[in-house]
Design an enzyme around this catalytic site. Structure first.
Site, PDB file in Angstrom:
ATOM      1  N   ARG A 154      -4.055  97.484  16.319  1.00 52.65           N
ATOM      2  CA  ARG A 154      -3.896  96.081  16.708  1.00 52.65           C
ATOM      3  C   ARG A 154      -3.278  95.954  18.103  1.00 52.65           C
ATOM      4  O   ARG A 154      -2.462  95.084  18.371  1.00 52.65           O
ATOM      5  CB  ARG A 154      -3.047  95.312  15.689  1.00 52.65           C
ATOM      6  CG  ARG A 154      -3.591  95.321  14.282  1.00 52.65           C
ATOM      7  CD  ARG A 154      -4.944  94.629  14.162  1.00 52.65           C
ATOM      8  NE  ARG A 154      -5.513  94.877  12.844  1.00 52.65           N
ATOM      9  CZ  ARG A 154      -6.321  95.898  12.563  1.00 52.65           C
ATOM     10  NH1 ARG A 154      -6.679  96.751  13.513  1.00 52.65           N
ATOM     11  NH2 ARG A 154      -6.797  96.078  11.353  1.00 52.65           N
ATOM     12  N   SER A 222      -4.592  87.018   8.389  1.00 53.49           N
ATOM     13  CA  SER A 222      -3.480  87.934   8.121  1.00 53.49           C
ATOM     14  C   SER A 222      -2.382  87.694   9.150  1.00 53.49           C
ATOM     15  O   SER A 222      -2.593  87.898  10.346  1.00 53.49           O
ATOM     16  CB  SER A 222      -3.962  89.383   8.195  1.00 53.49           C
ATOM     17  OG  SER A 222      -4.960  89.612   7.223  1.00 53.49           O
ATOM     18  N   GLU A 318       1.314  89.577  13.382  1.00 56.99           N
ATOM     19  CA  GLU A 318       0.068  89.920  14.073  1.00 56.99           C
ATOM     20  C   GLU A 318      -0.430  88.744  14.899  1.00 56.99           C
ATOM     21  O   GLU A 318      -1.050  88.912  15.950  1.00 56.99           O
ATOM     22  CB  GLU A 318      -0.976  90.313  13.020  1.00 56.99           C
ATOM     23  CG  GLU A 318      -2.312  90.738  13.548  1.00 56.99           C
ATOM     24  CD  GLU A 318      -3.237  91.214  12.442  1.00 56.99           C
ATOM     25  OE1 GLU A 318      -4.428  90.924  12.530  1.00 56.99           O
ATOM     26  OE2 GLU A 318      -2.762  91.863  11.488  1.00 56.99           O
TER      27      GLU A 318
END
Length: 336
Positions: A154, A222, A318
């Site tokens: 990520r 998410s 995130e």
């Protein structure tokens, strides 16, 4: 003129920006003033505006997909504003197998390399041939190859050395012809010799069953990263939490499931104002409305604090959180 941002990010908090620019051609970038605060926005599925933004929001809406067939692979040259899932669906329809595990990830193609999106055992970096960006300092268009993008979990160079210095304009993807299904993640193990289209449809069904539709219930997908921890910490945790889902990263590290940590901490359904830890998927925070940025910040800190106290794991969000003039990162005091 101030522009409401509520329709432009899927978490849908009430907020405005000072100026809003829709980019439909990359040459428009030469005419923009980057000396004031600016925020690049695709479909707003991984960005939340916590308050009014005192700058320019540049909405990337460029379109176009070019396919070049080569001996061993296909090269796709894709405009940054294209919808990611629609691109995946297009490749499956054209019998170009490979991207199916990344189906139904929300957002644009241009945003995908920033985050190095991934799901079900596959990460975008595997397919990157190049990323083209507009260099704000020089006004030039520059291409980086996969190695130069410095991809990690990520993560990419666009979050670090090139943050606020680059606007991604196009992405080159290489899809090999010698396809093999990636079925290593739990929900896919039940599939027997599937076609790429069957994997694609199965993943869509899984994601639809687990994740709320942001256009029906506001959310940003998410919300937290799956933590990567040392093998030593993993073994310590498994003594107390034998069912902790974990996945091999390298010989020194494993990735663990953030959603499982949050669920086992009893946080499903916890609510602050209209912000809630989703009842079906603890990794997702949802917005029922009548909420503001401070409510979301309070929720993020609450979840992080509980995970730290229970597991000694520093949970990172995130989702990109935008404050008055820049991105902000929420951490809990005492975490490292």
């Amino acid at each position: 003129m101030a522009q409401s941002l509520q329709p432009f990010h899927t978490f849908s908090l009430p907020s405005k920006c000072r100026q809003f620019v829709q980019l439909t051609d990359k040459v428009q970038l030469h005419d923009l003033d980057f000396s004031e605060p600016f925020c690049l926005l695709g479909e707003g599925s991984n960005t939340v505006f916590l308050s009014d933004y005192q700058g320019t929001v540049i909405h990337i809406a460029t379109q176009g997909v070019q396919v070049t067939e080569r001996r061993d692979d296909y090269l796709l040259h894709v405009a940054a504003g294209e919808n990611w899932h629609q691109l995946v669906a297009f490749t499956i329809e054209q019998d170009m197998a490979g991207l199916e595990n990344l189906a139904l990830i929300p957002g644009t193609v241009g945003a995908a390399p920033v985050q190095n999106i991934g799901a079900y055992g596959v990460e975008l970096e595997k397919f990157i041939a190049y990323v083209e960006y507009f260099d704000i300092a020089t006004g030039q268009f520059i291409r980086l190859n996969r190695q130069q993008c410095q991809f990690a979990y990520r993560d990419s160079i666009f979050k670090h050395a090139l943050k606020n210095k680059a606007v991604i304009t196009e992405v080159g993807l290489t899809i090999a012809k010698n396809w093999q299904a990636e079925l290593s993640y739990g929900p896919l193990l039940q599939l027997v010799a599937p076609s790429a289209k069957q994997v694609f449809e199965h993943i869509i069904a899984i994601r639809n069953s687990k994740l709320p539709d942001p256009y029906k219930l506001a959310n940003a997908g998410s919300f937290f990263k799956n933590p990567i921890i040392s093998n030593q910490q993993l073994q310590s945790l498994l003594k107390d939490f034998a069912n902790l889902p974990h996945y091999y990263v390298d010989e020194c590290h494993h990735k663990i499931a953030a959603g499982w940590l949050i669920e086992q901490a009893g946080l499903k359904g916890y609510r602050i104002a209209g912000i809630e830890v989703h009842q079906q998927q603890a990794l997702v925070l949802v917005n029922h409305g009548e909420s503001c940025g401070n409510d979301l910040v309070a929720m993020v800190k609450y979840v992080q604090q509980h995970i730290w106290q229970k597991y000694q794991i520093a949970l990172q969000h995130e989702v990109r959180l935008m404050a008055t003039s820049d991105e902000c990162h929420i951490t809990v005091q005492g975490q490292v």
